[in-house]
Design a protein around this motif. Structure first.
Motif, PDB file in Angstrom:
ATOM      1  N   LYS A 108       0.842  -1.188   0.000  1.00  9.14           N
ATOM      2  CA  LYS A 108       0.000   0.000   0.000  1.00  9.14           C
ATOM      3  C   LYS A 108       0.882   1.244   0.000  1.00  9.14           C
ATOM      4  O   LYS A 108       1.930   1.274   0.636  1.00  9.14           O
ATOM      5  N   MET A 109       0.453   2.259  -0.703  1.00  9.29           N
ATOM      6  CA  MET A 109       1.115   3.557  -0.675  1.00  9.29           C
ATOM      7  C   MET A 109       0.071   4.627  -0.409  1.00  9.29           C
ATOM      8  O   MET A 109      -1.069   4.499  -0.866  1.00  9.29           O
ATOM      9  N   SER A 110       0.448   5.663   0.336  1.00 14.37           N
ATOM     10  CA  SER A 110      -0.513   6.710   0.663  1.00 14.37           C
ATOM     11  C   SER A 110      -0.386   7.923  -0.246  1.00 14.37           C
ATOM     12  O   SER A 110      -1.376   8.579  -0.560  1.00 14.37           O
ATOM     13  N   ILE A 116       1.684   9.563  -3.813  1.00 15.14           N
ATOM     14  CA  ILE A 116       2.590   9.541  -4.960  1.00 15.14           C
ATOM     15  C   ILE A 116       2.629  10.949  -5.540  1.00 15.14           C
ATOM     16  O   ILE A 116       1.585  11.566  -5.752  1.00 15.14           O
ATOM     17  N   LEU A 136      -2.722   1.369  -6.298  1.00 14.36           N
ATOM     18  CA  LEU A 136      -2.162   1.204  -4.956  1.00 14.36           C
ATOM     19  C   LEU A 136      -2.979   1.917  -3.879  1.00 14.36           C
ATOM     20  O   LEU A 136      -2.609   1.910  -2.709  1.00 14.36           O
ATOM     21  N   ALA A 174      -3.438   5.162  -3.534  1.00 15.58           N
ATOM     22  CA  ALA A 174      -2.700   6.326  -3.051  1.00 15.58           C
ATOM     23  C   ALA A 174      -3.293   7.628  -3.591  1.00 15.58           C
ATOM     24  O   ALA A 174      -3.998   7.639  -4.602  1.00 15.58           O
ATOM     25  N   ASP A 201       5.550   8.293  -0.851  1.00 16.46           N
ATOM     26  CA  ASP A 201       6.061   6.943  -1.049  1.00 16.46           C
ATOM     27  C   ASP A 201       6.801   6.785  -2.367  1.00 16.46           C
ATOM     28  O   ASP A 201       7.584   5.853  -2.533  1.00 16.46           O
ATOM     29  N   MET A 202       6.539   7.685  -3.316  1.00 14.89           N
ATOM     30  CA  MET A 202       7.168   7.572  -4.630  1.00 14.89           C
ATOM     31  C   MET A 202       7.099   8.918  -5.340  1.00 14.89           C
ATOM     32  O   MET A 202       6.121   9.654  -5.196  1.00 14.89           O
ATOM     33  N   ALA A 262      13.139   8.548  -1.109  1.00 13.23           N
ATOM     34  CA  ALA A 262      11.974   7.841  -1.648  1.00 13.23           C
ATOM     35  C   ALA A 262      12.295   7.276  -3.030  1.00 13.23           C
ATOM     36  O   ALA A 262      13.101   7.840  -3.772  1.00 13.23           O
ATOM     37  N   LEU A 268      10.396  -4.525  -2.919  1.00 10.69           N
ATOM     38  CA  LEU A 268       9.388  -3.543  -3.311  1.00 10.69           C
ATOM     39  C   LEU A 268       8.722  -3.961  -4.619  1.00 10.69           C
ATOM     40  O   LEU A 268       7.501  -3.868  -4.780  1.00 10.69           O
TER      41      LEU A 268
END
Length: 296
Positions: free
Chosen positions: A3-5, A7, A31, A33, A106-107, A136, A175
């Protein structure tokens, strides 16, 4: 499940730069996000010492009115996603770095232009500068050659995870496997035997003995298979290649129409970056497939 919150997608609003927006939105959608679209208005040179006063709020408002319709048009090519626009004034690399740190994103997703000659070797783009400073992961999209999403609901069907079995490569593989599972993509676990590994004298046997080389490839193949999750998800394909790593990784990705390459990077020093560069740098510079660089 990965999971990512948050981007962040950085864009200078050029055609090539905007190519990264649908891919960033598709990733955020897959994801779960939030997507932050970031644009920086470069501060005029000498403005800090000029008698002329710049109205920052007015400049931001005018910029947002101009930028928002362009972003909305680009995002029509992607699945629906919760997004917001972030306008700053300053120096792009500094502003994006601060935004990533502040939001704990996160990215970061950004496009790069395929420059040529000395400009490509010595200067690079702000994307490549961030590649060596951000903690990141940063997804570098080749803006000059990247094609629009063929399937906006499932833009990433296959992911190449390149490893040399080092610690930084291991983090990238972990990842990547999580990302492949979250996106229901096939993971291609790949390692490359460089030419110097093929010509070293083995502990037993003759120099360059085919059986010795084959045995080494079999051993590496087993190491790759050991990295695959035991539960069977995601689907995993393994391959041991021989040759120059950056060339073989890129060739494999193009031959099999890989949608995304994931690699580790150590954040090498400035001199090493200019004169040698890492395998990840070189794959990015070839500018053929989006590369997600995971820094240790």
């Amino acid at each position: 499940m990965l999971k990512m919150s948050t981007i962040i997608c950085a864009t200078d609003l050029s055609l090539g730069s905007n190519q990264a927006l649908p891919l960033a939105a598709a990733l955020a959608h897959g994801l779960g996000a939030k997507l932050i679209v970031a644009h920086t208005v470069e501060r005029p040179i000498g403005s800090a010492y000029s008698a002329m006063t710049i109205s920052v709020p007015k400049m931001k408002a005018e910029t947002e009115a101009r930028v928002r319709p362009m972003v909305e048009a680009a995002l029509k090519e992607a699945p629906p996603v919760d997004w917001e626009l972030n306008i700053t004034i300053g120096f792009p690399a500094q502003e994006i770095y601060s935004l990533v740190e502040h939001t704990r994103a996160d990215m970061l997703v950004a496009a790069t232009r395929n420059k040529e000659g000395l400009e490509r070797l010595l200067l690079g783009s702000f994307t490549r500068r961030l590649l060596h400073s951000l903690k990141a992961p940063i997804l570098v999209v080749p803006g000059d050659t990247f094609k629009p999403l063929a399937n906006k609901e499932k833009p990433i069907k296959s992911i190449l995870l390149a490893t040399d079995f080092s610690e930084n490569a291991g983090q990238a593989v972990n990842l990547g496997l999580g990302l492949a599972e979250a996106l229901s993509a096939t993971a291609h676990l790949v390692t490359v035997m460089a030419p110097d590994q093929l010509t070293e004298r083995p502990a037993s046997g003759k120099l360059g003995e085919p059986a010795t080389v084959n045995q080494a490839k079999e051993d590496l193949g087993r190491k790759l298979e050991a990295l695959a999750p035991s539960g069977g998800s995601p689907d995993v394909v393994t391959a041991v290649l021989t040759g120059r790593p950056h060339e073989e990784i890129t060739k494999y990705a193009l031959d099999r129409q890989i949608d995304l390459i994931i690699m580790g990077t150590r954040g090498a020093g400035f001199v090493e970056y200019l004169l040698v560069g890492s395998t990840t740098d070189r794959v990015v510079r070839m500018g053929r497939v989006p590369v997600l660089a995971v820094r240790t």
